[in-house]
Design a protein around this motif. Structure first.
Motif, PDB file in Angstrom:
ATOM      1  N   ARG A   5       0.822  -1.202   0.000  1.00 52.61           N
ATOM      2  CA  ARG A   5       0.000   0.000   0.000  1.00 52.61           C
ATOM      3  C   ARG A   5       0.857   1.253   0.000  1.00 52.61           C
ATOM      4  O   ARG A   5       0.568   2.235  -0.649  1.00 52.61           O
ATOM      5  N   LEU A  20      -8.260  -0.997  -0.835  1.00 51.14           N
ATOM      6  CA  LEU A  20      -7.390  -2.125  -1.163  1.00 51.14           C
ATOM      7  C   LEU A  20      -7.838  -3.401  -0.453  1.00 51.14           C
ATOM      8  O   LEU A  20      -7.783  -4.488  -1.019  1.00 51.14           O
ATOM      9  N   LEU A  23     -10.668  -4.751  -2.383  1.00 49.92           N
ATOM     10  CA  LEU A  23     -10.252  -5.406  -3.628  1.00 49.92           C
ATOM     11  C   LEU A  23      -9.794  -6.835  -3.370  1.00 49.92           C
ATOM     12  O   LEU A  23     -10.004  -7.723  -4.194  1.00 49.92           O
ATOM     13  N   ASP A  24      -9.176  -7.077  -2.214  1.00 49.13           N
ATOM     14  CA  ASP A  24      -8.705  -8.423  -1.898  1.00 49.13           C
ATOM     15  C   ASP A  24      -9.849  -9.393  -1.624  1.00 49.13           C
ATOM     16  O   ASP A  24      -9.663 -10.608  -1.663  1.00 49.13           O
ATOM     17  N   TYR A  41      -0.735  -2.242  -8.111  1.00 47.65           N
ATOM     18  CA  TYR A  41      -1.336  -3.077  -7.063  1.00 47.65           C
ATOM     19  C   TYR A  41      -2.115  -4.208  -7.734  1.00 47.65           C
ATOM     20  O   TYR A  41      -2.763  -4.015  -8.758  1.00 47.65           O
ATOM     21  N   ASN A  43      -4.723  -7.603  -6.598  1.00 44.03           N
ATOM     22  CA  ASN A  43      -5.427  -8.235  -5.476  1.00 44.03           C
ATOM     23  C   ASN A  43      -5.088  -9.731  -5.410  1.00 44.03           C
ATOM     24  O   ASN A  43      -4.419 -10.289  -6.286  1.00 44.03           O
ATOM     25  N   HIS A  44      -5.573 -10.387  -4.338  1.00 43.25           N
ATOM     26  CA  HIS A  44      -5.250 -11.803  -4.116  1.00 43.25           C
ATOM     27  C   HIS A  44      -5.702 -12.673  -5.281  1.00 43.25           C
ATOM     28  O   HIS A  44      -5.006 -13.614  -5.680  1.00 43.25           O
ATOM     29  N   ARG A  54       2.010 -10.264  -5.628  1.00 39.59           N
ATOM     30  CA  ARG A  54       1.842  -8.870  -6.050  1.00 39.59           C
ATOM     31  C   ARG A  54       3.171  -8.119  -6.039  1.00 39.59           C
ATOM     32  O   ARG A  54       3.365  -7.178  -6.796  1.00 39.59           O
ATOM     33  N   GLU A 119     -10.358  -4.599 -14.091  1.00 37.68           N
ATOM     34  CA  GLU A 119     -11.047  -5.743 -13.496  1.00 37.68           C
ATOM     35  C   GLU A 119     -11.210  -6.812 -14.562  1.00 37.68           C
ATOM     36  O   GLU A 119     -11.623  -6.516 -15.695  1.00 37.68           O
TER      37      GLU A 119
END
Length: 366
Positions: A5, A20, A23-24, A41, A43-44, A54, A119
């Motif tokens: 972050r 954030l 998003l995960d 960044y 996400n998982h 990441r 996305e």
């Protein structure tokens, strides 16, 4: 996570930690990129899909991971020129050691001119969610149909059996006629047994306790090998780090036994040849969505056989009651297995082709 972050904030305007974290939690793959498509960044879900952390993805151009990089480059250029606010298209995401993943990509502007949100919705996930929804709806319809049909059959069946027994008493000494009444009683009992099996999953609530899934697998393995001592190998492929789950041990044993027993009967020719194989494989799936719910962890339990596969004409109906792919089958084994697993908030999926049939049980883990 905190370092990620801070790096994101250093490369562009500050981004809210809450954003954030949100998003995960998404099942879709999300990247925050700069105006030129460099990843700031991931996400998982994107980490898991690509096969990189990441930390390794940060600073890399997202276009390097797409099979059609020019499409994203053109979209970013149009967004920089304020021609678009949101752009959608289908493409493929590259993955380490795996085939590219078909995705529906959505590129959207943010309040910051230095950040874009990308996305990616896996198209196979969308198809899977639709299939899962059909399975759940089918199971609900099956449940109502079974309960109503079983109760409608049960009452007249008792009357038929009782009348046959009375007639049998009246015909004492008439062996030629008593034989007919014996057939009526026998067939009535057989139908009663079928009705009882149909109603079995609805007669009691599951008794939940901590269950070690590998103890369940070992119990089923021992039962099957006792029934098929020659020509069949049952291979263990366990992830022993899987935690215990909350479940009804007996129902889980019965569900798995139904699947393995079904596989063993499909392997009769290979058993005769001595090369039949069933694999019990356990894995953990992370950030999985099924039944329109999101779970951090889920058990994947596979029953894989090297048999001829599910006949094409019944592939879409194998979990329907009274549908069987073999002579003499009741057509209830898979229906009951699906019902037992759904009582654990899970489901069973099937992927079958000649030489490889995989029944996959998915159950949420605590």
């Amino acid at each position: 996570m905190g370092a990620d972050r801070r790096t994101l904030a250093a490369d562009g305007p500050p981004t809210d930690d809450a954003l954030l974290a949100a998003l995960d939690l998404l099942a879709t793959l999300v990247a925050v990129v700069d105006p030129h498509g460099v990843i700031r960044y991931a996400n998982h879900a994107l980490e898991d899909a690509v096969g990189l952390s990441r930390r390794n993805l940060r600073g890399v151009a997202l276009t390097d991971w797409l099979t059609q990089p020019a499409l994203l480059q053109n979209a970013l250029q149009g967004m920089r020129g304020h021609e678009y606010a949101v752009i959608r298209y289908d493409t493929h995401l590259k993955r380490l050691l795996r085939e590219p993943l078909p995705v529906h990509l959505v590129l959207a502007a943010t309040e910051s001119p230095q950040q874009r949100i990308v996305e990616m919705l896996p198209l196979e996930q969308q198809t899977r969610q639709e299939r899962e929804q059909r399975l759940l709806e089918q199971a609900r319809a099956n449940k109502e149909l079974i309960r109503n049909l079983a109760h409608e059959i049960k009452n007249p069946l008792g009357g038929i059996r009782g009348a046959a027994q009375l007639l049998q008493m009246e015909l004492a000494g008439r062996d030629d006629l008593v034989e007919y009444t014996a057939v009526i009683v026998h067939e009535a009992d057989r139908l009663q047994s079928l009705v009882d099996r149909l109603l079995a999953p609805h007669r009691r609530a599951p008794v939940m306790a901590d269950v070690n899934i590998h103890e369940v697998c070992e119990r089923v393995r021992a039962i099957i090998l006792a029934e098929f001592p020659r020509g069949l190998s049952v291979v263990r492929d366990y992830d022993t780090s899987i935690p215990e789950l909350r479940g009804d041990r007996e129902l889980l044993i019965q569900a798995l036994l139904n699947l393995v027993h079904n596989a063993a009967h499909a392997l009769k020719d290979r058993i005769a040849a001595g090369d039949a194989r069933i694999t019990l494989r356990t894995r953990v799936q992370r950030q999985v969505t099924f039944g329109k719910q999101r779970f951090r962890l889920a058990l994947e339990l596979h029953v894989i056989d090297n048999g001829p596969g599910v006949p094409d004409e019944i592939k879409d109906r194998i979990f329907y009651p009274l549908v069987s792919g073999r002579d003499g089958g009741s057509g209830l084994g898979l229906t009951l297995a699906q019902t037992f697993i759904q009582q654990h908030n899970g489901l069973i999926e099937c992927d079958s082709r000649p030489g490889h049939t995989d029944f996959k049980i998915l159950i949420p883990l605590p």
